[in-house]
Design a protein around this motif. Structure first.
Motif, mmCIF file in Angstrom:
data_model
loop_
_atom_site.group_PDB
_atom_site.id
_atom_site.type_symbol
_atom_site.label_atom_id
_atom_site.label_comp_id
_atom_site.label_asym_id
_atom_site.label_seq_id
_atom_site.Cartn_x
_atom_site.Cartn_y
_atom_site.Cartn_z
ATOM 1 N N ARG B 17 0.829 -1.213 0.000
ATOM 2 C CA ARG B 17 0.000 0.000 0.000
ATOM 3 C C ARG B 17 0.862 1.262 0.000
ATOM 4 N NH1 ARG B 17 -5.582 -0.674 0.065
ATOM 5 N NH2 ARG B 17 -6.065 -2.828 0.516
ATOM 6 N N LYS B 18 2.000 1.191 0.693
ATOM 7 C CA LYS B 18 2.901 2.346 0.756
ATOM 8 C C LYS B 18 3.433 2.673 -0.647
ATOM 9 C CE LYS B 18 7.247 3.829 2.696
ATOM 10 N NZ LYS B 18 8.535 3.299 3.149
ATOM 11 N N MET B 19 3.859 1.644 -1.378
ATOM 12 C CA MET B 19 4.363 1.870 -2.730
ATOM 13 C C MET B 19 3.240 2.401 -3.613
ATOM 14 S SD MET B 19 7.529 1.207 -2.406
ATOM 15 C CE MET B 19 7.864 1.706 -4.108
ATOM 16 N N ASN B 20 2.045 1.820 -3.465
ATOM 17 C CA ASN B 20 0.900 2.256 -4.241
ATOM 18 C C ASN B 20 0.584 3.734 -3.979
ATOM 19 O OD1 ASN B 20 -2.513 2.187 -4.078
ATOM 20 N ND2 ASN B 20 -1.537 1.538 -5.978
ATOM 21 N N SER B 21 0.671 4.151 -2.699
ATOM 22 C CA SER B 21 0.418 5.556 -2.356
ATOM 23 C C SER B 21 1.458 6.454 -3.007
ATOM 24 C CB SER B 21 0.487 5.774 -0.842
ATOM 25 O OG SER B 21 -0.478 5.006 -0.202
ATOM 26 N N GLN B 22 2.716 6.025 -2.963
ATOM 27 C CA GLN B 22 3.760 6.832 -3.594
ATOM 28 C C GLN B 22 3.507 6.951 -5.099
ATOM 29 O OE1 GLN B 22 7.331 4.755 -1.546
ATOM 30 N NE2 GLN B 22 7.883 6.912 -1.515
ATOM 31 N N PHE B 345 16.108 0.028 -4.078
ATOM 32 C CA PHE B 345 15.908 -0.166 -5.515
ATOM 33 C C PHE B 345 14.517 0.308 -5.943
ATOM 34 C CE2 PHE B 345 14.271 -2.884 -8.932
ATOM 35 C CZ PHE B 345 15.157 -2.563 -9.941
ATOM 36 N N CYS B 346 13.498 -0.059 -5.164
ATOM 37 C CA CYS B 346 12.124 0.329 -5.524
ATOM 38 C C CYS B 346 11.924 1.848 -5.386
ATOM 39 C CB CYS B 346 11.110 -0.447 -4.695
ATOM 40 S SG CYS B 346 11.084 -2.205 -5.127
ATOM 41 N N GLN B 347 12.638 2.451 -4.458
ATOM 42 C CA GLN B 347 12.576 3.913 -4.351
ATOM 43 C C GLN B 347 13.214 4.541 -5.577
ATOM 44 O OE1 GLN B 347 10.980 5.963 -2.145
ATOM 45 N NE2 GLN B 347 10.101 4.061 -1.369
ATOM 46 N N LYS B 348 14.319 3.981 -6.001
ATOM 47 C CA LYS B 348 15.006 4.465 -7.205
ATOM 48 C C LYS B 348 14.086 4.327 -8.427
ATOM 49 C CE LYS B 348 19.004 5.602 -9.308
ATOM 50 N NZ LYS B 348 19.597 6.894 -8.938
ATOM 51 N N ALA B 349 13.382 3.197 -8.499
ATOM 52 C CA ALA B 349 12.492 2.936 -9.639
ATOM 53 C C ALA B 349 11.411 4.012 -9.780
ATOM 54 C CB ALA B 349 11.866 1.556 -9.508
#
Lengths: 395, 395
Positions: B17-22, B345-349
């Motif tokens: 959910r955090k990634m989805n919100s970002q 890595f996912c933050q970089k993406a």
């Protein structure tokens, strides 16, 4: 390994289902139309006429992926807003969507409410006569259910006994008004007195005693009956609601938890419900059914048959000598059995093709429940059978 | 009193959910069409075309009181029969309605299965990478979840580690094939070897180790992939199924528990499920949705887009230097991150508008999940972004 706890539950047989089975056995012999099956509390009126139009509008008007997609874990936002607006309009309390958590009926609402405000080892108090499923609902959460014996004079609350039972272990009091099985509605005086006692005890004990208000029969109240909205009188009220009876959709399993916005930690409780869901396998009611409930939440089926049956049966039964508190709502009444052993009385009643449920499983021996959610024509035909039964007991 | 257990759960935030919100935050700035949101596993294809006709037939053809009435506690008999017949026809195992218990999706199916075969203090073993909700599902029943680290060579099972972990406390092993998040399907060899080990260990320990098979992706398997039906290889298998993915109805929360008829105490387990329901507030999925699932249980949505996306992304990503086990089904793939810290890595993406989920929360750090349940056109456009991301890491 095979759970001994749930395995042992298989031994317990529901008395309601047992009576219903006995009724079905008689029906096979003499035809269902000749059996007066008052055992099961299943709404007998159809859903509102515009229900199918609402379904069609949703099914043809909304994108399939959106309509049938995952609901947010608290329930669909639009639906929560519709329900909050309806409650606010009807009862004047400023509910917002933040106070609503969508559930698969009142049973799931109870499962969430109980776990939010009570931990294993704590206690919830309720009043006889009570819906027998309260026991697994509450004990399933590891919480102890304490029963206050019935006040059989009025079927209101015996406050002296309640006061004695409240302790530092008391997490909540659970009420069900209009009541299954008594059909009685708690008066404003009762609710006020309950609120005052809970406020006083919460202060004395230093913790909030929540009031869990199980309200599936809220919309089935007869003309002229005093029917207070519980949340108006006690801020720390958690409503457990189901559309089963109001919209005649019991199989659709749709309801909600509504926390009074003035309740202590209201938003926290709603957010906790979404966490509780993860641990009990709940994960939201059907999205389609949520949309339907949102669009229809101010409406009801034509519920008049219940009042017609209640008035008629109460008049007839009391005239022939049965003792009964007059029902103020629901589709139940709860007369005194004509012998001490209500089980034996209900077995005797089967001889007259009357399928009744003894009060023992509702925590109130010596009484029996009539579920008069049947066609009025059938209720009327049952009068003769009740007369014969009374006569068998010398009335 | 406010439950400390569920209150403390509020602190845990789902990484998905955090990634989805970002991703949503980026979408607000540059438009959703420019964000490659691969975070959420929500079916992207509509329900089958004849779905609305089935709804209409039910809504207009069936009596309202019957259609929307209470379902039996095991589920509607007719629907259980339809599902059993469909399973029997497809897989050759003589399932009958007695082996089927209707649930509100796979999540509820798991809640029932776990409680039926495991008691508090016992253990269930699963394999990384695993669906993170397994933790609350299983720990919510008071049962301990043990994780076997991933075999990142093949994403099949590390049997040496499994053998070490099985003890007298082991009540069940839980598998999910086709797998979320790896997209890998367990081979016949894997399932056979698992069955042999569980048979041997059950004998040694003197109690049945059940195999809980979570199969929501059973119908999403790509051409030419070996896809054994788990129940064929191990009698003591309990299937947890959901129609969410096969019929694209995730919000309708409809699924079932199916116990292999050759399973020890199969009927007992199904009956116990109905008792478990009472204690966790379940009480059947929507009756309308049950009828729909029964009528459509042999069908699926057009699921071809998932295979198209899988083939294309696998080819493109491996060509540009990503390491990945080829997905055999589902709508997930699980490549190795281009740095050790998959979170970083996912933050970089995100800088390239790619919304990915780090493998840490699936119990498999260093990898990331792509949920390619999106339009193929969008998946194709994402290739350029993956290239830029690879380039940023010097590939």
């Amino acid at each position: 390994m095979i759970s001994p706890k749930f395995r042992s539950m298989l031994k317990g047989e529901s008395v309601i289902r047992k009576m219903n089975s006995q009724g079905n056995a008689i029906a096979e012999k003499i035809g269902a139309e000749n059996v007066f099956d008052f055992s099961i509390g299943n709404p007998s009126v159809p859903a509102p006429e515009n229900l199918n139009a609402v379904f069609e509008e949703l099914l043809t008007g909304m994108d399939s992926v959106l309509l049938h997609g995952y609901s947010e874990s608290h329930g669909i936002l639009e639906v929560r807003k519709q329900i909050a607006a309806s409650l606010q309009k009807r009862f004047g309390i400023p509910f917002s969507y933040r106070d609503i958590f969508m559930t698969s009926g009142a049973c799931a609402a109870m499962a969430h409410a109980v776990r939010a405000v009570a931990s294993p080892g704590e206690e919830i108090i309720t009043f006889a006569p009570y819906f027998p499923e309260y026991k697994p609902y509450i004990e399933g959460a590891g919480v102890t259910l304490k029963i206050i014996p019935a006040d059989t004079e009025s079927f209101q609350i015996n406050f002296d006994l309640l006061e004695q039972e409240i302790s530092e272990k008391t997490a909540a009091v659970l009420i069900n008004t209009p009541n299954n099985p008594s059909g009685v509605v708690y008066s404003t005086e009762t609710v006020k007195r309950l609120a005052a006692l809970l406020t006083q005890k919460s202060e004395e004990l230093g913790h909030t005693i929540y009031l869990i208000s199980d309200e599936p029969y809220r919309e089935i109240v007869f003309a002229g009956v005093d029917n207070p909205f519980v949340s108006d009188y006690y801020a720390d009220t958690i409503i457990c609601y189901s559309f089963s009876k109001s919209l005649s959709l019991p199989g659709e399993r749709i309801g909600y938890v509504a926390v009074n916005p003035a309740c202590s930690m209201a938003e926290l409780i709603i957010d906790m419900c979404a966490q509780i869901s993860r641990c009990i396998g709940h994960n939201c009611p059907s999205s389609l059914i949520q949309y339907v409930a949102g669009r229809m939440c101010g409406e009801t089926s034509d519920l008049t048959v219940y009042e017609t049956n209640a008035r008629m049966l109460y008049k007839e039964l009391t005239a022939m000598g049965y003792t009964c508190q007059e029902p103020g709502g629901t589709f139940y009444m709860f007369p005194k059995a004509l012998e001490e052993d209500a089980m034996a009385f209900c077995q005797k009643a089967l001889e007259y093709n009357l399928v009744l449920v003894p009060g023992d499983s509702f925590g109130c021996p010596g009484y029996f429940r009539i579920s008069y959610c049947v066609q009025t024509e059938k209720a009327e035909r049952s009068v003769e059978a009740f007369k014969k039964l009374a006569k068998a007991y010398g009335l």
